[in-house]
Scaffold this motif. Sequence first.
Motif, PDB file in Angstrom:
ATOM      1  N   ILE A 103       0.779  -0.998  -0.202  1.00 17.12           N
ATOM      2  CA  ILE A 103       0.060  -0.133  -0.310  1.00 17.12           C
ATOM      3  C   ILE A 103       0.761   1.216   0.355  1.00 17.12           C
ATOM      4  CG2 ILE A 103      -1.666  -0.944   1.203  1.00 17.12           C
ATOM      5  CD1 ILE A 103      -0.663   0.482   3.917  1.00 17.12           C
ATOM      6  N   ILE A 104      -0.029   2.394  -0.173  1.00 16.51           N
ATOM      7  CA  ILE A 104       1.321   3.693  -0.418  1.00 16.51           C
ATOM      8  C   ILE A 104       0.624   4.507   0.165  1.00 16.51           C
ATOM      9  CG2 ILE A 104      -0.082   4.314  -2.837  1.00 16.51           C
ATOM     10  CD1 ILE A 104       2.962   5.479  -3.225  1.00 16.51           C
ATOM     11  N   GLN A 105       1.151   5.464   0.967  1.00 24.99           N
ATOM     12  CA  GLN A 105       0.417   6.324   2.106  1.00 24.99           C
ATOM     13  C   GLN A 105       1.226   7.773   2.129  1.00 24.99           C
ATOM     14  OE1 GLN A 105       0.352   4.802   5.761  1.00 24.99           O
ATOM     15  NE2 GLN A 105      -1.825   3.691   5.859  1.00 24.99           N
ATOM     16  N   LYS A 106      -0.140   8.841   2.473  1.00 24.92           N
ATOM     17  CA  LYS A 106       0.897   9.660   2.192  1.00 24.92           C
ATOM     18  C   LYS A 106       1.661  10.103   3.501  1.00 24.92           C
ATOM     19  CE  LYS A 106      -0.124  14.790   3.612  1.00 24.92           C
ATOM     20  NZ  LYS A 106      -1.493  15.556   3.796  1.00 24.92           N
ATOM     21  N   THR A 107       2.784  10.894   2.843  1.00 19.83           N
ATOM     22  CA  THR A 107       3.821  11.182   4.661  1.00 19.83           C
ATOM     23  C   THR A 107       3.009  12.155   5.540  1.00 19.83           C
ATOM     24  OG1 THR A 107       5.663   9.770   3.641  1.00 19.83           O
ATOM     25  CG2 THR A 107       6.406  11.557   5.485  1.00 19.83           C
ATOM     26  N   ILE A 108       2.599  11.833   6.905  1.00 22.93           N
ATOM     27  CA  ILE A 108       2.660  12.532   7.474  1.00 22.93           C
ATOM     28  C   ILE A 108       3.723  13.511   8.453  1.00 22.93           C
ATOM     29  CG2 ILE A 108       1.298  13.216   9.491  1.00 22.93           C
ATOM     30  CD1 ILE A 108      -0.534  12.091   7.642  1.00 22.93           C
ATOM     31  N   ASP A 109       4.069  15.410   8.609  1.00 22.08           N
ATOM     32  CA  ASP A 109       4.769  15.609   8.659  1.00 22.08           C
ATOM     33  C   ASP A 109       5.208  15.512  10.624  1.00 22.08           C
ATOM     34  OD1 ASP A 109       7.221  16.970   8.721  1.00 22.08           O
ATOM     35  OD2 ASP A 109       5.993  19.419   8.563  1.00 22.08           O
ATOM     36  N   LEU A 110       5.285  14.453  11.119  1.00 21.60           N
ATOM     37  CA  LEU A 110       5.013  13.552  12.953  1.00 21.60           C
ATOM     38  C   LEU A 110       5.929  15.002  12.855  1.00 21.60           C
ATOM     39  CD1 LEU A 110       5.444  10.127  12.517  1.00 21.60           C
ATOM     40  CD2 LEU A 110       3.492  11.777  12.207  1.00 21.60           C
ATOM     41  N   ALA A 111       5.499  15.153  14.853  1.00 26.31           N
ATOM     42  CA  ALA A 111       5.979  16.209  15.053  1.00 26.31           C
ATOM     43  C   ALA A 111       7.649  14.945  15.755  1.00 26.31           C
ATOM     44  CB  ALA A 111       5.234  15.615  16.773  1.00 26.31           C
ATOM     45  N   GLN A 112       8.535  15.660  16.415  1.00 25.49           N
ATOM     46  CA  GLN A 112       9.916  15.025  16.532  1.00 25.49           C
ATOM     47  C   GLN A 112      10.657  15.467  17.724  1.00 25.49           C
ATOM     48  OE1 GLN A 112      11.745  16.486  13.472  1.00 25.49           O
ATOM     49  NE2 GLN A 112      11.032  14.608  11.935  1.00 25.49           N
ATOM     50  N   ILE A 113      10.900  14.402  18.380  1.00 27.42           N
ATOM     51  CA  ILE A 113      12.251  14.353  19.059  1.00 27.42           C
ATOM     52  C   ILE A 113      13.610  14.619  18.939  1.00 27.42           C
ATOM     53  CG2 ILE A 113      12.784  13.939  22.055  1.00 27.42           C
ATOM     54  CD1 ILE A 113       9.828  12.931  21.945  1.00 27.42           C
ATOM     55  N   GLY A 115      14.493  16.317  16.946  1.00 31.82           N
ATOM     56  CA  GLY A 115      14.867  15.631  15.199  1.00 31.82           C
ATOM     57  C   GLY A 115      14.329  14.091  14.664  1.00 31.82           C
ATOM     58  N   ARG A 116      13.764  13.451  15.295  1.00 33.55           N
ATOM     59  CA  ARG A 116      13.080  12.235  14.763  1.00 33.55           C
ATOM     60  C   ARG A 116      11.828  12.136  15.565  1.00 33.55           C
ATOM     61  NH1 ARG A 116      17.380   7.643  18.030  1.00 33.55           N
ATOM     62  NH2 ARG A 116      19.032   8.755  17.792  1.00 33.55           N
ATOM     63  N   PRO A 117      11.147  11.827  14.304  1.00 34.20           N
ATOM     64  CA  PRO A 117       9.678  10.875  14.332  1.00 34.20           C
ATOM     65  C   PRO A 117       9.079  10.596  15.900  1.00 34.20           C
ATOM     66  CG  PRO A 117      10.054  10.245  12.473  1.00 34.20           C
ATOM     67  CD  PRO A 117      11.099  11.664  13.211  1.00 34.20           C
ATOM     68  N   PHE A 118       7.954  10.880  15.730  1.00 34.41           N
ATOM     69  CA  PHE A 118       7.728   9.435  16.923  1.00 34.41           C
ATOM     70  C   PHE A 118       6.040   9.216  17.360  1.00 34.41           C
ATOM     71  CE2 PHE A 118       6.787  13.416  19.516  1.00 34.41           C
ATOM     72  CZ  PHE A 118       5.348  13.624  19.522  1.00 34.41           C
ATOM     73  N   ASP A 119       5.665   7.567  16.871  1.00 31.77           N
ATOM     74  CA  ASP A 119       4.508   7.667  17.617  1.00 31.77           C
ATOM     75  C   ASP A 119       4.537   7.679  18.557  1.00 31.77           C
ATOM     76  OD1 ASP A 119       4.829   4.954  17.166  1.00 31.77           O
ATOM     77  OD2 ASP A 119       4.564   5.245  14.867  1.00 31.77           O
ATOM     78  N   ILE A 120       2.700   6.708  19.054  1.00 32.28           N
ATOM     79  CA  ILE A 120       2.292   6.787  19.766  1.00 32.28           C
ATOM     80  C   ILE A 120       1.409   5.578  20.036  1.00 32.28           C
ATOM     81  CG2 ILE A 120       0.749   6.825  22.111  1.00 32.28           C
ATOM     82  CD1 ILE A 120       0.903  10.344  20.246  1.00 32.28           C
ATOM     83  N   ARG A 121       1.754   3.963  20.717  1.00 36.49           N
ATOM     84  CA  ARG A 121       1.067   3.174  21.203  1.00 36.49           C
ATOM     85  C   ARG A 121      -0.057   2.831  21.989  1.00 36.49           C
ATOM     86  NH1 ARG A 121       2.077  -2.462  19.874  1.00 36.49           N
ATOM     87  NH2 ARG A 121       2.399  -1.875  18.036  1.00 36.49           N
ATOM     88  N   GLN A 167       8.161  18.567  24.992  1.00 35.34           N
ATOM     89  CA  GLN A 167       9.201  18.752  24.351  1.00 35.34           C
ATOM     90  C   GLN A 167       9.010  18.966  22.885  1.00 35.34           C
ATOM     91  OE1 GLN A 167      12.586  15.470  24.625  1.00 35.34           O
ATOM     92  NE2 GLN A 167      11.993  14.728  27.462  1.00 35.34           N
ATOM     93  N   SER A 168       7.876  18.201  22.472  1.00 33.85           N
ATOM     94  CA  SER A 168       8.176  18.733  21.022  1.00 33.85           C
ATOM     95  C   SER A 168       7.044  19.487  20.688  1.00 33.85           C
ATOM     96  CB  SER A 168       7.557  17.128  19.844  1.00 33.85           C
ATOM     97  OG  SER A 168       6.265  16.119  20.879  1.00 33.85           O
ATOM     98  N   LYS A 212       3.028  17.901  13.519  1.00 35.17           N
ATOM     99  CA  LYS A 212       3.916  19.260  13.547  1.00 35.17           C
ATOM    100  C   LYS A 212       2.359  20.131  14.168  1.00 35.17           C
ATOM    101  CE  LYS A 212       8.264  18.409  12.125  1.00 35.17           C
ATOM    102  NZ  LYS A 212       9.481  19.142  11.040  1.00 35.17           N
ATOM    103  N   GLU A 213       1.443  20.144  14.121  1.00 35.69           N
ATOM    104  CA  GLU A 213       0.179  21.312  14.375  1.00 35.69           C
ATOM    105  C   GLU A 213      -0.719  20.642  15.718  1.00 35.69           C
ATOM    106  OE1 GLU A 213      -0.046  23.912  12.209  1.00 35.69           O
ATOM    107  OE2 GLU A 213       1.578  23.157  11.614  1.00 35.69           O
ATOM    108  N   GLY A 214      -0.436  19.469  15.545  1.00 38.58           N
ATOM    109  CA  GLY A 214      -0.707  18.797  16.692  1.00 38.58           C
ATOM    110  C   GLY A 214      -1.869  18.172  16.367  1.00 38.58           C
ATOM    111  N   ARG A 215      -2.124  17.767  15.480  1.00 40.34           N
ATOM    112  CA  ARG A 215      -3.300  16.889  14.668  1.00 40.34           C
ATOM    113  C   ARG A 215      -3.087  15.126  14.575  1.00 40.34           C
ATOM    114  NH1 ARG A 215      -5.916  16.531   8.465  1.00 40.34           N
ATOM    115  NH2 ARG A 215      -7.316  15.449   8.509  1.00 40.34           N
ATOM    116  N   ILE A 216      -4.143  14.432  15.175  1.00 38.23           N
ATOM    117  CA  ILE A 216      -3.920  13.183  15.261  1.00 38.23           C
ATOM    118  C   ILE A 216      -4.535  12.208  14.035  1.00 38.23           C
ATOM    119  CG2 ILE A 216      -4.754  11.591  16.654  1.00 38.23           C
ATOM    120  CD1 ILE A 216      -5.121  13.140  19.232  1.00 38.23           C
ATOM    121  N   TRP A 217      -3.202  11.685  13.693  1.00 34.72           N
ATOM    122  CA  TRP A 217      -3.327  10.420  12.652  1.00 34.72           C
ATOM    123  C   TRP A 217      -3.235   9.165  13.224  1.00 34.72           C
ATOM    124  CZ3 TRP A 217      -4.290  11.964   7.766  1.00 34.72           C
ATOM    125  CH2 TRP A 217      -3.707  13.816   7.949  1.00 34.72           C
TER     126      TRP A 217
END
Length: 258
Positions: A103-113, A115-121, A167-168, A212-217
């Motif tokens: 599958i192909i997905q748009k890259t989300i401009d994730l918040a970073q710590i 310089g490294r992006p993070f996600d949430i489990r 931090q982010s 980076k705008e605080g929107r959840i994906w």
Amino acid sequence: MQSKLARLAKWNLHRFYSRYPEIAKYLPPTMIFNPSTLSNFLKKYNSVYIKANRQHTGKGIIKAWRAAKHYKFVRVRGKANLASTTSELYDKILHSGSKTTYIIQKTIDLAQINGRPFDIRVMMMRDGKCKWHYAGMVVKVAGEQSVVSNVQRGGGYVMRIEDALTQSLHFDKRRIEKMKKELISLCSKIIRYSEEFPFYSYQSGIDLAVDKEGRIWIIEVNLHNPSHGLFNKLKNKTFYQRIRFLFADYRKHNKRLI
């Protein structure tokens, strides 16, 4: 009858959750990967993720993007590979991985710590009476030069969501609590609708992200055997202990459903 792996394919899950407006608004644009969707997505979004349809835990994930005069892509982590055209990029991506559907997905401009992006489990689990509960959440920070947040595969690390949002995005306590409530509410909705999906799940690890705008994906919904070990990496073991308690309680009363 579809196999378990086929039912849990990323494309099947994406189409399923897209049926529900409350969930669909959190899903990134996603299509089956082919020469046409690769070209169209890169024209529209500049950067994309390409994921094997039936693989999980960050295995084989590719990030591709437009550069000044060419295209680049990285599989999991490391140095970027080059391609002159989208056709060459498509061929190189297929030849660098397993023969499977992507599958192909748009890259989300994730918040970073740092310089490294993070996600949430977020872990959702059934108890001994088969009732669903929120069990905990943990942040996964991508490793150096990694395009995935999977800790073991990408060489990253875990941290508390409170620390990550401070931090982010420089959130104060009020905004952090608001964000946590939205994350838990969203995961509760995902689980509620998942009851209609043709797979019985008793524990789910839902991967979400904040841009980076605080929107959840929504990044991925893992309905089968999500890792408990991530939570054991946190200094505070409260979530891990709760997860193990719910897991043991479910197994004690529902052995035939595991």
